[in-house]
Motif scaffolding. Structure first.
Motif, PDB file in Angstrom:
ATOM      1  N   ILE A  32      37.999  29.911  24.798  1.00 62.83           N
ATOM      2  CA  ILE A  32      36.831  30.611  24.259  1.00 62.83           C
ATOM      3  C   ILE A  32      35.644  30.518  25.222  1.00 62.83           C
ATOM      4  O   ILE A  32      34.953  31.503  25.465  1.00 62.83           O
ATOM      5  CB  ILE A  32      36.453  30.050  22.872  1.00 62.83           C
ATOM      6  N   GLY A  33      35.414  29.357  25.787  1.00 59.91           N
ATOM      7  CA  GLY A  33      34.292  29.177  26.702  1.00 59.91           C
ATOM      8  C   GLY A  33      34.418  30.009  27.958  1.00 59.91           C
ATOM      9  O   GLY A  33      33.453  30.641  28.409  1.00 59.91           O
ATOM     10  N   PHE A  34      35.612  30.022  28.539  1.00 64.53           N
ATOM     11  CA  PHE A  34      35.835  30.839  29.737  1.00 64.53           C
ATOM     12  C   PHE A  34      35.695  32.324  29.428  1.00 64.53           C
ATOM     13  O   PHE A  34      35.159  33.091  30.225  1.00 64.53           O
ATOM     14  CB  PHE A  34      37.219  30.570  30.323  1.00 64.53           C
ATOM     15  N   THR A  35      36.169  32.712  28.254  1.00 67.48           N
ATOM     16  CA  THR A  35      36.046  34.108  27.841  1.00 67.48           C
ATOM     17  C   THR A  35      34.578  34.487  27.696  1.00 67.48           C
ATOM     18  O   THR A  35      34.157  35.551  28.149  1.00 67.48           O
ATOM     19  CB  THR A  35      36.779  34.340  26.506  1.00 67.48           C
ATOM     20  N   PHE A  36      33.806  33.603  27.089  1.00 69.25           N
ATOM     21  CA  PHE A  36      32.375  33.862  26.910  1.00 69.25           C
ATOM     22  C   PHE A  36      31.684  34.039  28.263  1.00 69.25           C
ATOM     23  O   PHE A  36      30.935  34.996  28.463  1.00 69.25           O
ATOM     24  CB  PHE A  36      31.734  32.714  26.122  1.00 69.25           C
ATOM     25  N   MET A  37      31.946  33.134  29.190  1.00 67.00           N
ATOM     26  CA  MET A  37      31.299  33.224  30.504  1.00 67.00           C
ATOM     27  C   MET A  37      31.713  34.498  31.239  1.00 67.00           C
ATOM     28  O   MET A  37      30.876  35.175  31.850  1.00 67.00           O
ATOM     29  CB  MET A  37      31.622  31.996  31.344  1.00 67.00           C
ATOM     30  N   GLY A  38      32.987  34.836  31.193  1.00 62.46           N
ATOM     31  CA  GLY A  38      33.461  36.049  31.849  1.00 62.46           C
ATOM     32  C   GLY A  38      32.870  37.304  31.241  1.00 62.46           C
ATOM     33  O   GLY A  38      32.477  38.232  31.964  1.00 62.46           O
ATOM     34  N   LEU A  39      32.795  37.338  29.916  1.00 62.21           N
ATOM     35  CA  LEU A  39      32.231  38.509  29.250  1.00 62.21           C
ATOM     36  C   LEU A  39      30.739  38.652  29.537  1.00 62.21           C
ATOM     37  O   LEU A  39      30.227  39.768  29.656  1.00 62.21           O
ATOM     38  CB  LEU A  39      32.486  38.448  27.747  1.00 62.21           C
ATOM     39  N   MET A  40      30.020  37.542  29.660  1.00 66.58           N
ATOM     40  CA  MET A  40      28.593  37.615  29.975  1.00 66.58           C
ATOM     41  C   MET A  40      28.382  38.147  31.390  1.00 66.58           C
ATOM     42  O   MET A  40      27.480  38.949  31.639  1.00 66.58           O
ATOM     43  CB  MET A  40      27.910  36.254  29.822  1.00 66.58           C
ATOM     44  N   LEU A  41      29.222  37.736  32.316  1.00 68.08           N
ATOM     45  CA  LEU A  41      29.147  38.263  33.683  1.00 68.08           C
ATOM     46  C   LEU A  41      29.463  39.756  33.692  1.00 68.08           C
ATOM     47  O   LEU A  41      28.745  40.550  34.317  1.00 68.08           O
ATOM     48  CB  LEU A  41      30.110  37.506  34.594  1.00 68.08           C
TER      49      LEU A  41
END
Length: 91
Positions: A32-41
């Motif tokens: 979930i955390g990696f997904t959040f960071m990738g989606l924000m980028l």
């Protein structure tokens, strides 16, 4: 009219981020955390492309129309991600 298209696009991106994070929580809850960071980028990159395509920088005080809605959606997405992470931790 430019801002209506911008706000509509920002709303669609917001719903997309929330939906993708919900799907990732069901399939791969540990990412979930990696997904959040990738989606924000991804979201920030897309927003700048759209801002240039709509020629938003030509509008006076365009930063006041760009930054607050983006930050509000970022805050809501962050709170949603925190909620998902807390759910995963409790399970």
């Amino acid at each position: 009219m430019i801002f209506i298209r911008y706000y509509l696009f920002l709303t669609i991106l917001f719903m997309m981020v929330i939906t993708i994070m919900s799907i990732v929580k069901k399939i791969y809850p540990e990412y979930i955390g990696f997904t959040f960071m990738g989606l924000m980028l991804f979201k920030l990159s897309i927003m700048f492309l759209v801002m240039n395509k709509l020629h938003l920088s030509e509008v006076p005080y365009h930063k006041y129309h760009f930054i607050p809605p983006y930050l509000v959606s970022l805050l809501l997405e962050t709170l949603f991600a925190i909620g998902l992470l807390k759910e995963q931790k409790n399970n």
